[in-house]
Scaffold this motif. Structure first.
Motif, PDB file in Angstrom:
ATOM      1  N   PRO A   1      -6.255  -3.755 -10.107  1.00  0.00           N
ATOM      2  CA  PRO A   1      -7.070  -4.111  -8.940  1.00  0.00           C
ATOM      3  C   PRO A   1      -6.487  -3.522  -7.660  1.00  0.00           C
ATOM      4  N   LEU A   2      -7.354  -3.331  -6.677  1.00  0.00           N
ATOM      5  CA  LEU A   2      -6.932  -2.668  -5.449  1.00  0.00           C
ATOM      6  C   LEU A   2      -5.801  -3.428  -4.748  1.00  0.00           C
ATOM      7  N   TYR A   3      -5.901  -4.770  -4.734  1.00  0.00           N
ATOM      8  CA  TYR A   3      -4.870  -5.531  -4.029  1.00  0.00           C
ATOM      9  C   TYR A   3      -3.521  -5.429  -4.727  1.00  0.00           C
ATOM     10  N   VAL A   4      -3.514  -5.283  -6.062  1.00  0.00           N
ATOM     11  CA  VAL A   4      -2.253  -5.113  -6.793  1.00  0.00           C
ATOM     12  C   VAL A   4      -1.642  -3.748  -6.470  1.00  0.00           C
ATOM     13  N   ARG A   5      -2.469  -2.739  -6.444  1.00  0.00           N
ATOM     14  CA  ARG A   5      -1.987  -1.393  -6.124  1.00  0.00           C
ATOM     15  C   ARG A   5      -1.453  -1.341  -4.695  1.00  0.00           C
ATOM     16  N   TYR A   6      -2.151  -2.036  -3.788  1.00  0.00           N
ATOM     17  CA  TYR A   6      -1.675  -2.062  -2.403  1.00  0.00           C
ATOM     18  C   TYR A   6      -0.333  -2.781  -2.297  1.00  0.00           C
ATOM     19  N   GLY A   7      -0.185  -3.858  -3.041  1.00  0.00           N
ATOM     20  CA  GLY A   7       1.077  -4.591  -3.020  1.00  0.00           C
ATOM     21  C   GLY A   7       2.231  -3.725  -3.489  1.00  0.00           C
ATOM     22  N   HIS A   8       2.029  -2.989  -4.590  1.00  0.00           N
ATOM     23  CA  HIS A   8       3.073  -2.095  -5.084  1.00  0.00           C
ATOM     24  C   HIS A   8       3.400  -1.005  -4.057  1.00  0.00           C
ATOM     25  N   TRP A   9       2.340  -0.457  -3.451  1.00  0.00           N
ATOM     26  CA  TRP A   9       2.539   0.598  -2.457  1.00  0.00           C
ATOM     27  C   TRP A   9       3.255   0.058  -1.225  1.00  0.00           C
ATOM     28  N   ALA A  10       2.895  -1.138  -0.767  1.00  0.00           N
ATOM     29  CA  ALA A  10       3.527  -1.735   0.412  1.00  0.00           C
ATOM     30  C   ALA A  10       5.005  -1.996   0.165  1.00  0.00           C
ATOM     31  N   VAL A  11       5.341  -2.501  -1.027  1.00  0.00           N
ATOM     32  CA  VAL A  11       6.750  -2.744  -1.351  1.00  0.00           C
ATOM     33  C   VAL A  11       7.526  -1.430  -1.358  1.00  0.00           C
ATOM     34  N   GLY A  12       6.920  -0.393  -1.930  1.00  0.00           N
ATOM     35  CA  GLY A  12       7.574   0.914  -1.925  1.00  0.00           C
ATOM     36  C   GLY A  12       7.735   1.468  -0.517  1.00  0.00           C
ATOM     37  N   THR A  13       6.746   1.211   0.350  1.00  0.00           N
ATOM     38  CA  THR A  13       6.828   1.673   1.733  1.00  0.00           C
ATOM     39  C   THR A  13       7.986   1.016   2.467  1.00  0.00           C
ATOM     40  N   VAL A  14       8.139  -0.286   2.277  1.00  0.00           N
ATOM     41  CA  VAL A  14       9.246  -1.003   2.915  1.00  0.00           C
ATOM     42  C   VAL A  14      10.589  -0.450   2.441  1.00  0.00           C
ATOM     43  N   ARG A  15      10.659  -0.068   1.180  1.00  0.00           N
ATOM     44  CA  ARG A  15      11.896   0.486   0.628  1.00  0.00           C
ATOM     45  C   ARG A  15      12.070   1.961   0.942  1.00  0.00           C
ATOM     46  N   GLY A  16      11.054   2.584   1.572  1.00  0.00           N
ATOM     47  CA  GLY A  16      11.126   4.011   1.840  1.00  0.00           C
ATOM     48  C   GLY A  16      10.867   4.861   0.617  1.00  0.00           C
ATOM     49  N   GLN A  17      10.131   4.308  -0.342  1.00  0.00           N
ATOM     50  CA  GLN A  17       9.824   5.021  -1.587  1.00  0.00           C
ATOM     51  C   GLN A  17       8.307   5.169  -1.704  1.00  0.00           C
ATOM     52  N   TRP A  18       7.838   6.380  -1.444  1.00  0.00           N
ATOM     53  CA  TRP A  18       6.407   6.657  -1.513  1.00  0.00           C
ATOM     54  C   TRP A  18       6.023   7.417  -2.778  1.00  0.00           C
TER      55      TRP A  18
END
Length: 315
Positions: free
Chosen positions: A64-81
């Motif tokens: 789902p879109l919200y799950v994908r966004y959550g994973h992406w947001a966590v990676g963004t905070v860690r500096g991992q895109w």
């Protein structure tokens, strides 16, 4: 002041989060499938539907879109895109290599947009309806109307092709930076010069300038001693907005002058439907825009105590 800073910082973070969610949803809804692109790059025309499904599963594209966004947001905070679909390299490394080029472009254009409007606006105010003032008004209108790619092309044609003064492309030295700086800084310079000119005209009708004339100062002295210091807040506010928007002009300017910055990387990502890279670059742009406006807001509150009092009264 500390409480104001905290509130403004919380507002800036909220804007970044909201913009990031909208950006992610926009990129996710774009036509095309990253799994198809990767499958074709891995297996060529022989790419099977099973391979596409496997890549979609590995990348989490079926979540789902919200799950994908959550994973992406966590990676963004860690500096991992993640990795670029086009180059296969980590996006963070790609941006780190290109960021100095874009920052150099913005810094040079920003200096031009900070200094030249004050000079041009003061010259127009001193002339006050004379030939210099009218000429500067026409030039500002032309500069604010000309798109970046047209300005860049004209500069290359004149200064490189005709006069052979400056190199047409590349980042080989100071001479190769001049035309990109002028190109990216022209529009904000023209807009800000009119802001300075109109604001000075309005300030010259205030009582404190009348007092300056009563002290025996000439028009130039009153402009410099009385009117110009009161221009700081409106000028900084407008400069911050224009400087933040220069990141959009940088995309065009880097393409015109063959600069390998973040703007050029963004254009390449769009061409190859490199969705992770597009999301990372847009997030970088959003953060830059919010950060610049936050810094300008803090500077204005530090300069003018009336702004601090109004915020405290409205809290």
């Amino acid at each position: 002041m500390v409480s104001l800073f905290c509130r403004r910082l919380a507002l800036a973070l909220g804007l970044v989060i909201l913009a990031s969610s909208l950006t992610f949803a926009l990129i996710a809804s774009a036509p095309g499938n990253a799994a198809n692109f990767l499958a074709e790059r891995a297996a060529g025309p022989k790419a099977t539907h099973a391979l596409v499904e496997k890549i979609e599963h590995d990348l989490g594209l079926n979540d789902p879109l919200y799950v994908r966004y959550g994973h992406w947001a966590v990676g963004t905070v860690r500096g991992q895109w993640g990795e670029s679909l086009r180059t296969g390299r980590p996006i963070t490394k790609e941006l780190a290599e290109r960021l100095p080029t874009t920052m150099r472009l913005l810094a040079g254009g920003g200096v031009i947009a900070l200094v030249m409007p004050l000079i041009l606006g003061l010259l127009g105010a001193v002339s006050n309806g004379g030939p210099v003032d009218r000429t500067l008004r026409v030039l500002a209108l032309f500069g604010a109307s000309a798109p970046n790619f047209f300005v860049g092309a004209m500069l290359v044609l004149l200064l490189s092709v005709k006069l052979h003064w400056l190199p047409a492309f590349g980042t080989t030295g100071f001479a190769s930076w001049v035309m990109p700086w002028i190109t990216v800084g022209l529009f904000p310079t023209c807009v800000l010069s009119r802001v300075v000119r109109v604001s000075l005209q309005e300030l010259m009708s205030r009582p404190f300038t009348t007092t300056g004339f009563a002290k025996g100062y000439g028009r130039t002295e009153v402009l410099l001693r009385e009117a110009l210091p009161n221009l700081a807040v409106p000028f900084l506010t407008t400069f911050g907005a224009q400087f933040a928007l220069m990141i959009i002009g940088a995309i065009v300017v880097e393409s015109v002058f063959a600069w390998q910055g973040i703007g050029a990387f963004f254009i390449d990502s769009i061409r190859f439907r490199d969705f992770p890279a597009m999301q990372a670059v847009l997030m970088t742009f959003v953060t830059f825009f919010v950060l610049v406006n936050f810094v300008v807001d803090m500077l204005c509150m530090a300069i003018d105590p009336r702004i601090r009092r109004s915020h405290i009264a409205g809290a």
